[in-house]
Design a protein around this motif. Structure first.
Motif, PDB file in Angstrom:
ATOM      1  N   GLY A  94      42.691 -19.209 -21.249  1.00 14.32           N
ATOM      2  CA  GLY A  94      43.883 -18.617 -21.860  1.00 14.32           C
ATOM      3  C   GLY A  94      43.416 -17.687 -22.967  1.00 14.32           C
ATOM      4  N   CYS A  95      44.346 -16.991 -23.581  1.00 11.77           N
ATOM      5  CA  CYS A  95      43.994 -16.054 -24.647  1.00 11.77           C
ATOM      6  C   CYS A  95      44.757 -16.406 -25.921  1.00 11.77           C
ATOM      7  CB  CYS A  95      44.364 -14.627 -24.258  1.00 11.77           C
ATOM      8  SG  CYS A  95      43.367 -14.018 -22.905  1.00 11.77           S
ATOM      9  N   GLY A  96      44.143 -16.113 -27.049  1.00  6.16           N
ATOM     10  CA  GLY A  96      44.822 -16.302 -28.333  1.00  6.16           C
ATOM     11  C   GLY A  96      45.272 -17.741 -28.498  1.00  6.16           C
ATOM     12  N   SER A  97      46.537 -17.885 -28.873  1.00  4.36           N
ATOM     13  CA  SER A  97      47.050 -19.229 -29.115  1.00  4.36           C
ATOM     14  C   SER A  97      47.002 -20.090 -27.854  1.00  4.36           C
ATOM     15  CB  SER A  97      48.479 -19.150 -29.638  1.00  4.36           C
ATOM     16  OG  SER A  97      48.467 -18.621 -30.936  1.00  4.36           O
TER      17      SER A  97
ATOM     18  N   GLN B  48      52.026 -18.080 -21.688  1.00  4.28           N
ATOM     19  CA  GLN B  48      53.475 -18.038 -21.867  1.00  4.28           C
ATOM     20  C   GLN B  48      54.066 -16.993 -20.926  1.00  4.28           C
ATOM     21  OE1 GLN B  48      57.125 -16.788 -22.581  1.00  4.28           O
ATOM     22  NE2 GLN B  48      55.675 -15.365 -23.433  1.00  4.28           N
ATOM     23  N   SER B  49      53.568 -15.759 -21.055  1.00  2.00           N
ATOM     24  CA  SER B  49      54.182 -14.637 -20.334  1.00  2.00           C
ATOM     25  C   SER B  49      53.858 -14.658 -18.848  1.00  2.00           C
ATOM     26  CB  SER B  49      53.669 -13.323 -20.920  1.00  2.00           C
ATOM     27  OG  SER B  49      52.255 -13.262 -20.778  1.00  2.00           O
ATOM     28  N   GLY B  50      52.701 -15.220 -18.509  1.00  5.71           N
ATOM     29  CA  GLY B  50      52.237 -15.124 -17.125  1.00  5.71           C
ATOM     30  C   GLY B  50      51.799 -13.721 -16.768  1.00  5.71           C
ATOM     31  N   GLU B  51      51.612 -12.899 -17.787  1.00  5.40           N
ATOM     32  CA  GLU B  51      51.276 -11.489 -17.569  1.00  5.40           C
ATOM     33  C   GLU B  51      49.992 -11.080 -18.238  1.00  5.40           C
ATOM     34  OE1 GLU B  51      54.039  -8.489 -18.891  1.00  5.40           O
ATOM     35  OE2 GLU B  51      55.646  -9.777 -18.187  1.00  5.40           O
ATOM     36  N   THR B  52      49.486 -11.899 -19.144  1.00  2.00           N
ATOM     37  CA  THR B  52      48.305 -11.508 -19.922  1.00  2.00           C
ATOM     38  C   THR B  52      47.195 -11.110 -18.960  1.00  2.00           C
ATOM     39  OG1 THR B  52      48.980 -12.951 -21.690  1.00  2.00           O
ATOM     40  CG2 THR B  52      46.664 -12.334 -21.670  1.00  2.00           C
ATOM     41  N   ILE B  53      46.772  -9.869 -19.071  1.00  2.00           N
ATOM     42  CA  ILE B  53      45.913  -9.318 -18.019  1.00  2.00           C
ATOM     43  C   ILE B  53      44.567 -10.045 -17.960  1.00  2.00           C
ATOM     44  CG2 ILE B  53      44.928  -7.434 -19.392  1.00  2.00           C
ATOM     45  CD1 ILE B  53      46.042  -6.932 -15.825  1.00  2.00           C
TER      46      ILE B  53
ATOM     47  N   ALA C 289      59.805 -13.638 -29.950  1.00  2.00           N
ATOM     48  CA  ALA C 289      58.935 -13.380 -31.108  1.00  2.00           C
ATOM     49  C   ALA C 289      57.495 -13.220 -30.641  1.00  2.00           C
ATOM     50  CB  ALA C 289      59.027 -14.535 -32.100  1.00  2.00           C
ATOM     51  N   VAL C 290      56.794 -12.290 -31.254  1.00  2.00           N
ATOM     52  CA  VAL C 290      55.385 -12.095 -30.891  1.00  2.00           C
ATOM     53  C   VAL C 290      54.590 -13.372 -31.170  1.00  2.00           C
ATOM     54  CG1 VAL C 290      53.295 -10.832 -31.555  1.00  2.00           C
ATOM     55  CG2 VAL C 290      55.402  -9.589 -31.073  1.00  2.00           C
ATOM     56  N   ALA C 291      54.870 -13.997 -32.291  1.00  2.00           N
ATOM     57  CA  ALA C 291      54.177 -15.246 -32.616  1.00  2.00           C
ATOM     58  C   ALA C 291      54.765 -16.369 -31.765  1.00  2.00           C
ATOM     59  CB  ALA C 291      54.345 -15.566 -34.090  1.00  2.00           C
ATOM     60  N   SER C 292      53.937 -16.920 -30.919  1.00  2.00           N
ATOM     61  CA  SER C 292      54.411 -17.931 -29.971  1.00  2.00           C
ATOM     62  C   SER C 292      54.538 -19.298 -30.651  1.00  2.00           C
ATOM     63  CB  SER C 292      53.407 -18.017 -28.822  1.00  2.00           C
ATOM     64  OG  SER C 292      53.866 -18.900 -27.841  1.00  2.00           O
ATOM     65  N   THR C 293      55.650 -19.977 -30.405  1.00  2.00           N
ATOM     66  CA  THR C 293      55.830 -21.314 -30.994  1.00  2.00           C
ATOM     67  C   THR C 293      56.234 -22.326 -29.924  1.00  2.00           C
ATOM     68  OG1 THR C 293      58.091 -20.668 -31.601  1.00  2.00           O
ATOM     69  CG2 THR C 293      56.408 -20.520 -33.315  1.00  2.00           C
TER      70      THR C 293
ATOM     71  N   ASN D 264      55.144 -26.599 -25.649  1.00  2.00           N
ATOM     72  CA  ASN D 264      55.311 -27.079 -24.274  1.00  2.00           C
ATOM     73  C   ASN D 264      54.007 -27.015 -23.483  1.00  2.00           C
ATOM     74  OD1 ASN D 264      57.869 -27.542 -25.070  1.00  2.00           O
ATOM     75  ND2 ASN D 264      58.861 -26.417 -23.416  1.00  2.00           N
ATOM     76  N   MET D 265      53.133 -26.090 -23.833  1.00  2.00           N
ATOM     77  CA  MET D 265      51.810 -26.080 -23.185  1.00  2.00           C
ATOM     78  C   MET D 265      51.090 -27.392 -23.503  1.00  2.00           C
ATOM     79  SD  MET D 265      50.376 -22.268 -24.025  1.00  2.00           S
ATOM     80  CE  MET D 265      51.219 -20.819 -23.414  1.00  2.00           C
ATOM     81  N   PHE D 266      51.147 -27.774 -24.773  1.00  2.00           N
ATOM     82  CA  PHE D 266      50.478 -29.019 -25.164  1.00  2.00           C
ATOM     83  C   PHE D 266      51.058 -30.198 -24.380  1.00  2.00           C
ATOM     84  CE2 PHE D 266      50.050 -32.941 -27.481  1.00  2.00           C
ATOM     85  CZ  PHE D 266      48.703 -32.934 -27.835  1.00  2.00           C
TER      86      PHE D 266
ATOM     87  N   LYS E 174      47.687 -15.658 -39.956  1.00  2.00           N
ATOM     88  CA  LYS E 174      47.176 -14.298 -40.136  1.00  2.00           C
ATOM     89  C   LYS E 174      48.040 -13.296 -39.395  1.00  2.00           C
ATOM     90  CE  LYS E 174      43.230 -15.469 -38.102  1.00  2.00           C
ATOM     91  NZ  LYS E 174      41.929 -15.610 -37.539  1.00  2.00           N
ATOM     92  N   GLU E 175      48.574 -13.660 -38.232  1.00  2.00           N
ATOM     93  CA  GLU E 175      49.243 -12.624 -37.454  1.00  2.00           C
ATOM     94  C   GLU E 175      50.566 -12.182 -38.060  1.00  2.00           C
ATOM     95  OE1 GLU E 175      50.391 -13.394 -33.329  1.00  2.00           O
ATOM     96  OE2 GLU E 175      50.558 -15.519 -33.786  1.00  2.00           O
ATOM     97  N   ILE E 176      51.227 -13.045 -38.811  1.00  2.00           N
ATOM     98  CA  ILE E 176      52.493 -12.577 -39.377  1.00  2.00           C
ATOM     99  C   ILE E 176      52.465 -12.402 -40.898  1.00  2.00           C
ATOM    100  CG2 ILE E 176      53.950 -13.313 -37.463  1.00  2.00           C
ATOM    101  CD1 ILE E 176      54.719 -15.769 -39.014  1.00  2.00           C
TER     102      ILE E 176
ATOM    103  N   SER F 219      52.888 -10.111 -25.056  1.00  2.00           N
ATOM    104  CA  SER F 219      52.312  -9.960 -23.722  1.00  2.00           C
ATOM    105  C   SER F 219      51.300  -8.821 -23.658  1.00  2.00           C
ATOM    106  CB  SER F 219      53.378  -9.679 -22.668  1.00  2.00           C
ATOM    107  OG  SER F 219      54.340 -10.669 -22.706  1.00  2.00           O
ATOM    108  N   VAL F 220      50.054  -9.213 -23.619  1.00  5.76           N
ATOM    109  CA  VAL F 220      48.985  -8.215 -23.648  1.00  5.76           C
ATOM    110  C   VAL F 220      48.587  -7.881 -22.213  1.00  5.76           C
ATOM    111  CG1 VAL F 220      46.740  -7.654 -24.609  1.00  5.76           C
ATOM    112  CG2 VAL F 220      48.285  -9.139 -25.870  1.00  5.76           C
ATOM    113  N   THR F 221      49.175  -6.803 -21.720  1.00  6.38           N
ATOM    114  CA  THR F 221      48.972  -6.479 -20.307  1.00  6.38           C
ATOM    115  C   THR F 221      47.882  -5.440 -20.103  1.00  6.38           C
ATOM    116  OG1 THR F 221      50.777  -4.906 -20.500  1.00  6.38           O
ATOM    117  CG2 THR F 221      51.334  -7.064 -19.615  1.00  6.38           C
TER     118      THR F 221
HETATM  119  C1  F6R Z   1      49.965 -15.897 -30.925  1.00 13.33           C
HETATM  120  C2  F6R Z   1      50.247 -15.372 -29.621  1.00 13.33           C
HETATM  121  C3  F6R Z   1      49.148 -14.834 -28.777  1.00 13.33           C
HETATM  122  C4  F6R Z   1      49.339 -15.311 -27.335  1.00 13.33           C
HETATM  123  C5  F6R Z   1      48.318 -14.649 -26.414  1.00 13.33           C
HETATM  124  C6  F6R Z   1      48.460 -15.119 -24.973  1.00 13.33           C
HETATM  125  O1  F6R Z   1      51.086 -16.382 -31.574  1.00 13.33           O
HETATM  126  O2  F6R Z   1      51.383 -15.350 -29.224  1.00 13.33           O
HETATM  127  O3  F6R Z   1      47.897 -15.179 -29.246  1.00 13.33           O
HETATM  128  O4  F6R Z   1      49.231 -16.706 -27.317  1.00 13.33           O
HETATM  129  O5  F6R Z   1      48.460 -13.267 -26.460  1.00 13.33           O
HETATM  130  O6  F6R Z   1      49.720 -14.806 -24.464  1.00 13.33           O
HETATM  131  P1  F6R Z   1      50.271 -15.522 -23.171  1.00 13.33           P
HETATM  132  O7  F6R Z   1      50.495 -16.941 -23.514  1.00 13.33           O
HETATM  133  O8  F6R Z   1      51.538 -14.791 -22.837  1.00 13.33           O
HETATM  134  O9  F6R Z   1      49.229 -15.357 -22.106  1.00 13.33           O
END
Ligand code: F6R
Length: 617
Positions: free
Chosen positions: A308-311, A357-362, A406-410, A415-417, A495-497, A613-615
């Motif tokens: 996974g990426c990031g959080s 979360q998004s199912g799109e993170t490239i 929100a960009v910051a995922s909560t 629910n992932m956990f 840090k992100e917000i 969503s970092v595509t």
């Molecule tokens: C942090 C945050 C990002 C995402 C990451 C992966 O709050 O939202 O670090 O967790 O970009 O995104 P998903 O889960 O959509 O693959």
């Protein structure tokens, strides 16, 4: 990342497109633009800045009943008016909006420049407008397909053309594209968020698919042939629209000042949703039908690799710890963005888990594809139903967190956990995890939604701590073993917000370097659960305090901090089963980050330089 909207029908397009762009702004918010197709041809308005600025500055009589729009997160070229989408050709008859990245843009730009085309932006997208304009094919569909045949990379695009004033042509390859069916009108968007106010009858394009959208319907097709001269043949597909079950109000912040606040407070209800129907109290196990693995196959798993990426990566680390502890299978998490570049060994008896979360993170999607190319079995922990990762994996667990804006995922992370916890119990119960331990953990999971609510109920008290922490330029977040991914996630959110430098460290590693940075100006947030490491953790806190470092300790009632009680702030979270502690320790850190950012006056849902969503890689 970046948002696309389109409209064709009987109403003026511009106000509808602006409304749609506002709904997509979390996908990218450094510039925005519209193109409408009216009696006088294509008119474009675009500029750096927010969608509201675009709306405020829109020329009078920006009329037309066909239009496309875009909100951008800059990749090629800075956020300037010229780089904002839509991009047009030299004649101004073609307008294109694009999500994704064209990898061979530099070569195509050179080729176009050699052919005498004057490029006016730094973007990769502009080449598409010129390529469509230069095609001599009879139809806009064929012109678009010919242009796309020249590009390498990912795209979701929408094209409007003054010579074809009854249609929008759209295409998808790696970046989502959805068509919304209205009454005598049609919508296009890269995300449901922009559509649900108008229609819930939608069709998702597949990768490689194109569509023609007119006021009364749509048709889809694939590029079947390309001859030596670059001419294409198209073959119809029979994609149909269907109803999506979605509550449009889930895309509104309601009485909350931000989506992040709304989404944090939704956590108890969303946590119940992910657990619902998946806990088997009688046999003390998880019941995850979507895994597509029977007990024998679950038993055959020798290793678990989480990507996974990031959080999502940090929660993956929490998940790996749970799996190792409960199922005694070697498990680890790795940043998906790094994984495929090291030529990873893919083993047949490893369970690969993609978390998103998004199912799109490239990066996560490409990791899934790399594993599958080598014959590995991948499951997904994904929130967005029908997203690219959800479609590609061999099985999975939907997170049921509802739309996260929100960009910051909560709530998705919580629910992932919980999904990892259920997976770990299920893997454990086909091995040596006893029925009583299984039941103990299932009871622990059942209690989590209420306990999350308990922590969130102390928002005011946490806000006070947050306002104090926000005054520091630099902070440490520290934890050990189960607590370390919690510290990483806490630092990430902070840090992100808040834009403060928040660094996560293993508490045990402080004395190997970072202690040099501890001073009265550098606060530390320490994760100290009441577990087998509590004494060592408290000893390390004394080392911080001895150097004047202010301490905030996230812990359990009853943990004795000794003489630190006088100086350290403590935040007690409810007790859970030890293995499940990380999630309850994480919740107050979300609230700290949120209130720190709020006190600093930041735009909580749209932190600078980021997008949901970092595509792009
Ligand atoms: C942090 C945050 C990002 C995402 C990451 C992966 O709050 O939202 O670090 O967790 O970009 O995104 P998903 O889960 O959509 O693959």
């Amino acid at each position: 990342m970046c948002g696309i909207v389109g409209y064709i029908g009987g109403q003026q397009a511009a106000p509808l497109l602006l409304e749609g762009l506002t709904r997509l702004e979390h996908r990218g918010y450094d510039s925005a633009g519209l193109a409408v197709l009216g009696p006088s041809g294509v008119r474009v308005a675009k500029q750096a800045g927010r969608v509201r600025d675009l709306g405020d500055g829109l020329p009078k009589r920006f009329t037309g009943k066909i239009g496309i729009g875009h909100t951008r997160w800059a990749t090629h070229g800075p956020a300037t008016d010229a780089n904002a989408h839509p991009h047009t050709d030299e004649s101004g008859r073609v307008a294109v909006v694009h999500n994704g990245i064209i990898d061979n843009a530099a070569a195509l730009r050179l080729e176009l420049a050699d052919a005498g085309v004057e490029l006016v932006s730094d973007t990769d997208t502009e080449v598409l407008a010129h390529l469509v304009a230069r095609s001599t094919a009879d139809t806009l569909e064929a012109r678009t397909a010919e242009a796309l045949a020249r590009v390498e990379g990912t795209y979701g695009i929408a094209v409007a053309h003054a010579d074809f004033p009854d249609r929008i042509v759209v295409a998808r390859n790696g970046s989502p594209l959805i068509i919304g069916v209205g009454k005598n009108e049609m919508h296009v968007a890269s995300d449901l968020a922009a559509l649900v106010r108008y229609t819930t009858t939608v069709a998702h394009l597949a990768d490689g698919e194109m569509a023609t959208v007119t006021a009364d319907g749509f048709s889809t097709y694939l590029v079947r042939t390309i001859d030596g001269a670059g001419h294409v043949g198209l073959a119809a597909t029979d994609r149909r629209a269907s109803e999506v079950e979605i509550d449009p109000s889930s895309y509104d912040a309601g009485e909350h000042d931000s989506f992040m606040h709304k989404e944090m407070l939704e956590q108890p209800a969303r946590a119940e949703a992910v657990l619902r129907g998946r806990l088997d109290e009688k046999f003390g196990t998880g019941h995850l039908g979507g895994l597509n693995l029977d007990a024998r196959e679950l038993r055959a798993i020798k290793r678990v690799k989480i990507l996974g990426c990031g959080s999502a990566y940090y929660v993956g680390q929490m998940g790996a710890a749970l799996i190792e502890e409960l199922a005694r299978i070697p498990a680890d998490a790795e940043a998906a963005s790094e994984f495929r570049y090291r030529n990873p060994i893919i083993e047949p008896d490893t369970l690969y888990v993609a978390v998103s979360q998004s199912g799109e993170t490239i990066d996560t999607l490409l990791a899934v594809q790399e594993i599958q190319r080598k014959g590995g079995f991948v499951i997904g922990l994904v929130n967005v139903v029908g997203s690219a990762i959800a479609r590609e994996v061999d099985g999975g667990i939907y997170l049921h967190a509802g739309p996260e804006v929100a960009v910051a995922s909560t709530k998705a992370l919580t629910n992932m956990f919980l999904a990892f916890a259920m997976l770990a119990v299920q893997l454990g119960r086909v091995r040596d995890l006893s029925i009583s331990d299984g039941r103990r953990l299932i009871a622990g999971l059942n209690a989590i939604p209420g306990q999350v609510a308990e922590v969130l109920g102390r928002e005011e008290e946490l806000a006070e701590v947050a306002r104090e922490l926000a005054g520091a330029e630099n902070l440490f977040f520290v934890g050990r073993v189960r607590g370390f991914p919690v510290a990483r996630e806490g630092a990430q959110k902070f840090k992100e917000i808040s834009y403060r430098h928040a660094e996560a460290y293993q508490t045990s590693e402080l004395k190997h370097g970072p202690l040099a940075l501890i001073s009265p100006e550098v606060p530390t947030v320490a994760i100290v659960p009441d577990d087998e490491l509590v004494e060592r953790n408290v000893a390390a806190l004394h080392e911080i305090a001895a150097r004047g470092g202010p301490l905030t300790v996230v812990t359990h009632a009853g943990v004795d901090l000794g003489d630190l009680e006088r100086t350290a702030r403590r935040i007690d979270v409810p007790r859970s089963e030890r293995e499940l502690d990380p999630i309850l320790l994480t919740i107050p850190l979300q609230v700290l980050a949120y209130h720190a950012a709020l006190s600093l006056g930041h735009d909580i849902d749209k932190p600078r330089n980021l997008a949901k969503s970092v595509t792009v890689e």
